[in-house]
Design a protein around this motif. Structure first.
Motif, PDB file in Angstrom:
ATOM      1  N   PRO A 104      11.851  51.117 -16.027  1.00 11.52           N
ATOM      2  CA  PRO A 104      12.759  51.163 -17.194  1.00 11.52           C
ATOM      3  C   PRO A 104      12.232  52.029 -18.331  1.00 11.52           C
ATOM      4  CG  PRO A 104      11.860  48.938 -16.881  1.00 11.52           C
ATOM      5  CD  PRO A 104      11.401  49.746 -15.717  1.00 11.52           C
ATOM      6  N   ASP A 105      10.916  52.256 -18.382  1.00 13.62           N
ATOM      7  CA  ASP A 105      10.368  53.107 -19.458  1.00 13.62           C
ATOM      8  C   ASP A 105      10.921  54.528 -19.383  1.00 13.62           C
ATOM      9  OD1 ASP A 105       8.908  51.048 -20.339  1.00 13.62           O
ATOM     10  OD2 ASP A 105       6.989  51.715 -19.496  1.00 13.62           O
ATOM     11  N   LYS A 106      11.328  54.940 -18.164  1.00 15.06           N
ATOM     12  CA  LYS A 106      11.835  56.311 -18.016  1.00 15.06           C
ATOM     13  C   LYS A 106      13.356  56.342 -17.875  1.00 15.06           C
ATOM     14  CE  LYS A 106       7.651  58.164 -15.951  1.00 15.06           C
ATOM     15  NZ  LYS A 106       7.109  57.852 -14.628  1.00 15.06           N
ATOM     16  N   PHE A 107      14.024  55.266 -18.202  1.00 16.57           N
ATOM     17  CA  PHE A 107      15.489  55.234 -18.067  1.00 16.57           C
ATOM     18  C   PHE A 107      16.162  56.292 -18.943  1.00 16.57           C
ATOM     19  CE2 PHE A 107      16.536  50.600 -16.666  1.00 16.57           C
ATOM     20  CZ  PHE A 107      16.103  50.917 -15.400  1.00 16.57           C
ATOM     21  N   CYS A 108      17.278  56.835 -18.427  1.00 15.17           N
ATOM     22  CA  CYS A 108      18.129  57.671 -19.271  1.00 15.17           C
ATOM     23  C   CYS A 108      18.895  56.736 -20.215  1.00 15.17           C
ATOM     24  CB  CYS A 108      19.100  58.480 -18.402  1.00 15.17           C
ATOM     25  SG  CYS A 108      20.328  57.469 -17.547  1.00 15.17           S
ATOM     26  N   TRP A 109      19.634  57.335 -21.159  1.00 15.96           N
ATOM     27  CA  TRP A 109      20.333  56.512 -22.135  1.00 15.96           C
ATOM     28  C   TRP A 109      21.379  55.614 -21.495  1.00 15.96           C
ATOM     29  CZ3 TRP A 109      20.029  61.769 -21.859  1.00 15.96           C
ATOM     30  CH2 TRP A 109      21.157  62.443 -21.390  1.00 15.96           C
ATOM     31  N   GLU A 110      22.021  56.123 -20.402  1.00 10.95           N
ATOM     32  CA  GLU A 110      23.072  55.304 -19.781  1.00 10.95           C
ATOM     33  C   GLU A 110      22.469  54.071 -19.106  1.00 10.95           C
ATOM     34  OE1 GLU A 110      26.333  58.826 -18.931  1.00 10.95           O
ATOM     35  OE2 GLU A 110      25.337  57.864 -17.229  1.00 10.95           O
ATOM     36  N   CYS A 111      21.341  54.263 -18.438  1.00 16.15           N
ATOM     37  CA  CYS A 111      20.710  53.124 -17.746  1.00 16.15           C
ATOM     38  C   CYS A 111      20.145  52.130 -18.757  1.00 16.15           C
ATOM     39  CB  CYS A 111      19.613  53.609 -16.792  1.00 16.15           C
ATOM     40  SG  CYS A 111      20.299  54.499 -15.387  1.00 16.15           S
ATOM     41  N   THR A 112      19.625  52.648 -19.884  1.00 12.89           N
ATOM     42  CA  THR A 112      19.115  51.752 -20.927  1.00 12.89           C
ATOM     43  C   THR A 112      20.257  50.871 -21.423  1.00 12.89           C
ATOM     44  OG1 THR A 112      17.591  53.491 -21.570  1.00 12.89           O
ATOM     45  CG2 THR A 112      17.913  51.718 -23.159  1.00 12.89           C
ATOM     46  N   GLU A 113      21.423  51.499 -21.584  1.00 13.06           N
ATOM     47  CA  GLU A 113      22.597  50.761 -22.077  1.00 13.06           C
ATOM     48  C   GLU A 113      23.070  49.745 -21.019  1.00 13.06           C
ATOM     49  OE1 GLU A 113      23.567  50.625 -24.903  1.00 13.06           O
ATOM     50  OE2 GLU A 113      25.610  49.841 -24.859  1.00 13.06           O
ATOM     51  N   GLY A 118      23.445  44.222 -19.078  1.00  6.29           N
ATOM     52  CA  GLY A 118      23.318  43.430 -17.847  1.00  6.29           C
ATOM     53  C   GLY A 118      24.242  43.905 -16.749  1.00  6.29           C
ATOM     54  N   THR A 119      24.605  45.198 -16.784  1.00  3.02           N
ATOM     55  CA  THR A 119      25.529  45.719 -15.759  1.00  3.02           C
ATOM     56  C   THR A 119      24.832  46.715 -14.845  1.00  3.02           C
ATOM     57  OG1 THR A 119      26.218  47.447 -17.294  1.00  3.02           O
ATOM     58  CG2 THR A 119      27.592  45.469 -17.205  1.00  3.02           C
ATOM     59  N   LEU A 120      23.513  46.609 -14.755  1.00  6.11           N
ATOM     60  CA  LEU A 120      22.769  47.608 -13.982  1.00  6.11           C
ATOM     61  C   LEU A 120      22.636  47.163 -12.517  1.00  6.11           C
ATOM     62  CD1 LEU A 120      19.843  49.536 -15.399  1.00  6.11           C
ATOM     63  CD2 LEU A 120      19.537  48.523 -13.194  1.00  6.11           C
ATOM     64  N   ASN A 121      23.235  47.919 -11.629  1.00  2.00           N
ATOM     65  CA  ASN A 121      23.141  47.618 -10.202  1.00  2.00           C
ATOM     66  C   ASN A 121      22.224  48.615  -9.514  1.00  2.00           C
ATOM     67  OD1 ASN A 121      24.950  45.521 -10.431  1.00  2.00           O
ATOM     68  ND2 ASN A 121      26.714  46.856 -10.061  1.00  2.00           N
ATOM     69  N   VAL A 122      21.683  48.200  -8.369  1.00  2.15           N
ATOM     70  CA  VAL A 122      20.726  49.047  -7.655  1.00  2.15           C
ATOM     71  C   VAL A 122      21.299  49.470  -6.312  1.00  2.15           C
ATOM     72  CG1 VAL A 122      18.411  49.092  -6.632  1.00  2.15           C
ATOM     73  CG2 VAL A 122      18.792  47.871  -8.765  1.00  2.15           C
ATOM     74  N   ASN A 123      21.105  50.717  -5.962  1.00  2.00           N
ATOM     75  CA  ASN A 123      21.539  51.256  -4.681  1.00  2.00           C
ATOM     76  C   ASN A 123      20.347  51.828  -3.947  1.00  2.00           C
ATOM     77  OD1 ASN A 123      24.111  51.113  -3.782  1.00  2.00           O
ATOM     78  ND2 ASN A 123      24.841  52.909  -4.925  1.00  2.00           N
ATOM     79  N   LYS A 124      20.455  51.897  -2.618  1.00  2.00           N
ATOM     80  CA  LYS A 124      19.409  52.582  -1.868  1.00  2.00           C
ATOM     81  C   LYS A 124      20.027  53.805  -1.231  1.00  2.00           C
ATOM     82  CE  LYS A 124      15.630  49.793  -0.243  1.00  2.00           C
ATOM     83  NZ  LYS A 124      15.064  49.115   0.903  1.00  2.00           N
ATOM     84  N   ARG A 125      19.347  54.929  -1.296  1.00  2.00           N
ATOM     85  CA  ARG A 125      19.853  56.100  -0.578  1.00  2.00           C
ATOM     86  C   ARG A 125      18.704  57.055  -0.281  1.00  2.00           C
ATOM     87  NH1 ARG A 125      19.039  59.910  -3.558  1.00  2.00           N
ATOM     88  NH2 ARG A 125      19.588  60.129  -5.747  1.00  2.00           N
ATOM     89  N   GLN A 126      19.018  57.986   0.639  1.00  2.21           N
ATOM     90  CA  GLN A 126      17.972  58.913   1.050  1.00  2.21           C
ATOM     91  C   GLN A 126      17.590  59.865  -0.095  1.00  2.21           C
ATOM     92  OE1 GLN A 126      19.264  60.425   4.745  1.00  2.21           O
ATOM     93  NE2 GLN A 126      17.295  60.014   5.678  1.00  2.21           N
ATOM     94  N   THR A 127      16.321  60.258  -0.131  1.00  2.00           N
ATOM     95  CA  THR A 127      15.881  61.252  -1.106  1.00  2.00           C
ATOM     96  C   THR A 127      16.675  62.529  -0.881  1.00  2.00           C
ATOM     97  OG1 THR A 127      13.692  60.293  -0.912  1.00  2.00           O
ATOM     98  CG2 THR A 127      13.818  62.431  -1.977  1.00  2.00           C
TER      99      THR A 127
END
Ligand SMILES: Nc1ncnc2c1ncn2[C@@H]1O[C@H](COP(=O)(O)OP(=O)(O)OP(=O)(O)O)[C@@H](O)[C@H]1O
Length: 373
Positions: A104-113, A118-127
């Motif tokens: 979270p220290d490197k989050f962009c502004w949208e992810c910080t918001e 409490g609307t942050l979801n996580v996805n997995k995908r290939q690099t």
């Protein structure tokens, strides 16, 4: 402020991908006329190029690869094919910068918001392997900032570019020696800080831009700017293959792929899976591989003997040698790891005196390691 955060990070459930699921996905891609990638494990020879690419994916801190060589030697086939054997990463769902939910220290502004709400979801995908085309405009590379909108809406006025897409992935620049100076400057800045900053009329926006740079070039078309050359850790030369049997194999495999890509991919899936799991094992082993004082002494002696500028070469050789040991499943670094790493780090870093063409020699390298110089 942080004490008011009430939301939790929600995981999007993901079922373990069975090989059959993987093949179904490939088949779907093929029928939808999306680009189907030639499997990297079907490339004939070119071991050094493949090794340099794989070492960087295991340990992105090595600092990138420059592939120099003739046209039509599988440079772009290898880089693009790499995407299919890279492990999955976790990203914040919908994030244009591929933010890491665990950082979270490197989050962009949208992810910080999103985290705050409490609307942050996580996805997995290939690099991802993201292309940086030679003719790309500055806005396309670094992102564009609408000043009028910025005054009214702040960072919402920023439209991310290629450096945002490449964050936590691989940035592939074919014909890197033909890039415009402004792009080279942007790459150098991002490589130095792992951040891309766009400044327009006193308004400044920054976002994380931490990527593995992979460049390819044909030296006949011009050289690379020295500052960029110094920043890219490894360099490999590729030439055409002069073995008749191998040349035949190249044509047969390419025809096999063109005629029936789905079947070709199925035929190589076991090899691809072997490579994938070797990369994952190396990533897990890497933290346990450390250099002895003796290893570091050998590296220092090599760099002195080869008259390199500064200390970047020592650092890069150590990282590449350590990663090579992990790829070979060892916790100990051998002199062969150091030689293999030096072959990729040194040739473009030797200080050349005017009128003197100092050639890189592997024999000289071995002599230094064996203590004969
Ligand atoms: N060693 C190899 N193994 C398998 N295929 C190969 C090999 N070398 C070349 N090819 C085939 O030759 C073609 C050209 O390769 P590719 O496009 O990757 O070349 P390149 O080095 O990126 O050159 P360019 O700079 O001209 O694009 C592709 O169809 C590729 O599959």
């Amino acid at each position: 402020m942080s004490s008011s955060i009430t939301g939790t990070i929600k995981e999007v459930p993901k079922t373990a991908e069975a090989p059959s699921q993987y093949l179904e996905d490939i088949a779907r891609k093929a029928t939808r006329t999306e680009r189907v990638l030639y499997p990297i494990s079907a490339i004939v020879g070119q071991e050094k190029m493949l090794r340099a690419l794989i070492l960087n994916t295991i340990n992105p801190s090595i600092g990138g690869v420059l592939i120099r060589g003739q046209k039509g030697t599988a440079k772009s086939t290898a880089v693009r094919g790499l995407a299919e054997v890279l492990p999955e990463i976790e990203v914040v769902e919908g994030c244009k910068f591929n933010c890491d939910p665990k950082d979270p220290d490197k989050f962009c502004w949208e992810c910080t918001e999103k985290k705050r709400k409490g609307t942050l979801n996580v996805n997995k995908r290939q690099t991802k392997v993201v292309d940086l085309p030679v003719g790309a405009t500055e806005d396309r590379v670094v992102g564009s900032l609408d000043i009028e909108k910025a005054v009214r809406q702040g960072v919402q006025a920023f439209d991310p570019g290629i450096l945002a897409q490449a964050n936590r992935g691989i940035l592939y620049v074919d014909e890197i020696n033909l890039l415009d100076d402004f792009v080279v400057d942007a790459l150098l800045d991002a490589a130095a800080m792992n951040v891309n900053t766009v400044e327009r009329e006193g308004v400044s926006v920054s976002h994380p831009a931490n990527f593995i740079i992979v460049g390819s070039m044909n030296p006949e078309e011009g050289e690379l700017r020295p500052q960029l050359l110094d920043r890219i850790a490894l360099q490999v030369e590729v030439t055409g293959i002069y073995d008749v049997e191998q040349r035949i194999e190249i044509v047969e495999r390419r025809n096999g792929f063109n005629d029936d890509p789905k079947q070709f991919i199925r035929d190589y899936e076991a090899e691809q899976e072997k490579l994938r799991s070797k990369i994952v094992k190396a990533m897990q082993l890497l933290p346990r591989v450390s250099s002895t004082r003796e290893n570091l002494r050998t590296i220092a002696e090599i760099c002195i003997a080869f008259n390199v500028d500064g200390h970047r070469a020592d650092i890069m050789i150590e990282r590449a040698a350590r990663t090579n040991a992990a790829y070979e499943g060892r916790e100990r670094i051998t002199n062969d790891d150091i030689i293999e790493a030096s072959e990729m780090v040194l040739p473009h870093r030797m200080r050349k005196k005017p009128f003197e063409e100092e050639e890189f020699s592997v024999d000289q390298l071995r002599a230094v390691v064996d203590g004969n110089i």
